[in-house]
Write a protein that holds these residues in place. Structure first.
Motif, PDB file in Angstrom:
ATOM      1  N   UNK A   1      15.274  -8.319  23.280  1.00  0.00           N
ATOM      2  CA  UNK A   1      16.348  -8.039  24.246  1.00  0.00           C
ATOM      3  C   UNK A   1      17.494  -7.326  23.542  1.00  0.00           C
ATOM      4  N   UNK A   2      18.190  -6.482  24.271  1.00  0.00           N
ATOM      5  CA  UNK A   2      19.239  -5.644  23.694  1.00  0.00           C
ATOM      6  C   UNK A   2      20.294  -6.443  22.934  1.00  0.00           C
ATOM      7  N   UNK A   3      20.704  -7.583  23.475  1.00  0.00           N
ATOM      8  CA  UNK A   3      21.772  -8.365  22.839  1.00  0.00           C
ATOM      9  C   UNK A   3      21.340  -9.042  21.543  1.00  0.00           C
ATOM     10  N   UNK A   4      20.044  -9.024  21.226  1.00  0.00           N
ATOM     11  CA  UNK A   4      19.556  -9.668  19.998  1.00  0.00           C
ATOM     12  C   UNK A   4      19.080  -8.654  18.959  1.00  0.00           C
ATOM     13  N   UNK A   5      19.272  -7.383  19.219  1.00  0.00           N
ATOM     14  CA  UNK A   5      18.797  -6.353  18.286  1.00  0.00           C
ATOM     15  C   UNK A   5      19.743  -6.184  17.111  1.00  0.00           C
TER      16      UNK A   5
ATOM     17  N   UNK B   1       9.682   8.238  18.165  1.00  0.00           N
ATOM     18  CA  UNK B   1      11.143   8.309  18.240  1.00  0.00           C
ATOM     19  C   UNK B   1      11.819   6.973  17.958  1.00  0.00           C
ATOM     20  N   UNK B   2      11.043   5.892  17.847  1.00  0.00           N
ATOM     21  CA  UNK B   2      11.620   4.562  17.636  1.00  0.00           C
ATOM     22  C   UNK B   2      11.668   4.248  16.137  1.00  0.00           C
ATOM     23  N   UNK B   3      12.668   4.798  15.483  1.00  0.00           N
ATOM     24  CA  UNK B   3      12.775   4.632  14.032  1.00  0.00           C
ATOM     25  C   UNK B   3      13.073   3.190  13.629  1.00  0.00           C
ATOM     26  N   UNK B   4      13.783   2.448  14.475  1.00  0.00           N
ATOM     27  CA  UNK B   4      14.056   1.035  14.159  1.00  0.00           C
ATOM     28  C   UNK B   4      12.753   0.246  14.108  1.00  0.00           C
ATOM     29  N   UNK B   5      11.857   0.489  15.050  1.00  0.00           N
ATOM     30  CA  UNK B   5      10.573  -0.210  15.052  1.00  0.00           C
ATOM     31  C   UNK B   5       9.725   0.232  13.864  1.00  0.00           C
ATOM     32  N   UNK B   6       9.761   1.504  13.535  1.00  0.00           N
ATOM     33  CA  UNK B   6       9.010   1.990  12.373  1.00  0.00           C
ATOM     34  C   UNK B   6       9.483   1.273  11.108  1.00  0.00           C
ATOM     35  N   UNK B   7      10.790   1.129  10.950  1.00  0.00           N
ATOM     36  CA  UNK B   7      11.329   0.420   9.772  1.00  0.00           C
ATOM     37  C   UNK B   7      10.917  -1.049   9.777  1.00  0.00           C
TER      38      UNK B   7
END
Length: 171
Positions: free
Chosen positions: A107-111, A142-148
Motif C-alpha cells: 500500500x502507498x502509505x507503507x512504501x 519502469x518499476x525501478x523500486x521493485x527491481x531494486x
C-alpha cells in the motif's frame, strides 16, 4: 518485524483499506482475479473470495497454478495490512513470461520503508519450505523500486521481455 500471515476475516477491513490505496493503478499480488470491486466490498463477496484463496492452495481455477496468498503485516501493528503477496508453486506459460512465482504489492502509505524487501525475503523462506530451489520474480521495466527490491533479495536479471524484467533467485 515484517511477517506474512494468511488472509482472515479479522483483517478484512484493513485489507480493503490497503487495496483502496492503489486507487486506479494495477494491484499486484492481491489475487483478486475473478471478483469485482463491488463483490469484494460486501462481506459475502469477501467470504467467497477468501474461500477461493484457500482452494487455490491445491485446487485453483482452470488455467491457474496452485498458490498461497499472504498478507503483509508488521509485528508492531499486526491489525494493519501493509500489502499482499502471492507465492505460486509452479509456472505456466503466462507466469514464465510475465508473472513469475511471486507477485507482491505494498500500500502507498507503507512504501519506502523496506516492507517489500522484508516481505519478499519472508516469501523465499516459504518457497524453501515448499521444496522450491529457485523462483522467478518479475517487475515492470519502469518499476525501478521493485527491481531494486528483487536485486536486494538475491535476484539475478535473466532478461527483459516486453515490459517485464525477469529475475531468478536461487534459494
Amino acid at each position: 518485524m515484517i511477517t506474512l500471515v494468511e488472509p482472515s476475516e479479522q483483517l478484512r477491513d484493513s485489507w480493503r483499506e490497503s487495496r483502496d490505496e492503489f486507487r486506479d493503478s494495477h494491484i499486484h499480488g492481491y489475487s483478486i482475479f475473478g471478483f469485482t470491486e463491488e463483490e469484494l466490498a460486501t462481506d459475502d463477496g469477501f467470504d467467497r473470495w477468501l474461500a477461493q484463496q484457500r482452494r487455490n492452495l491445491t485446487d485453483p481455477p482452470e488455467g491457474y497454478v496452485p498458490s498461497a496468498l499472504y498478507w503483509i503485516v508488521d509485528d508492531e501493528e499486526p491489525a494493519r495490512v501493509l500489502g499482499s503477496l502471492n507465492l505460486r508453486f509452479a509456472l505456466n506459460d503466462f507466469l514464465r513470461e510475465q508473472g513469475g512465482h511471486i507477485g507482491y504489492g505494498v500500500r502507498a502509505s507503507a512504501r519506502r520503508r523496506g516492507v517489500a524487501t522484508a516481505a519478499l525475503m519472508a516469501s523465499l523462506d516459504k518457497a524453501r519450505e515448499r521444496g522450491m530451489d529457485r523462483v522467478l520474480v518479475t517487475c515492470e521495466t519502469t518499476n525501478l523500486a521493485s527491481a531494486r527490491t528483487i536485486e536486494r533479495c538475491g535476484g539475478v536479471l535473466e532478461d527483459v521481455r516486453g515490459d517485464k524484467r525477469r529475475y531468478w533467485i536461487t534459494l
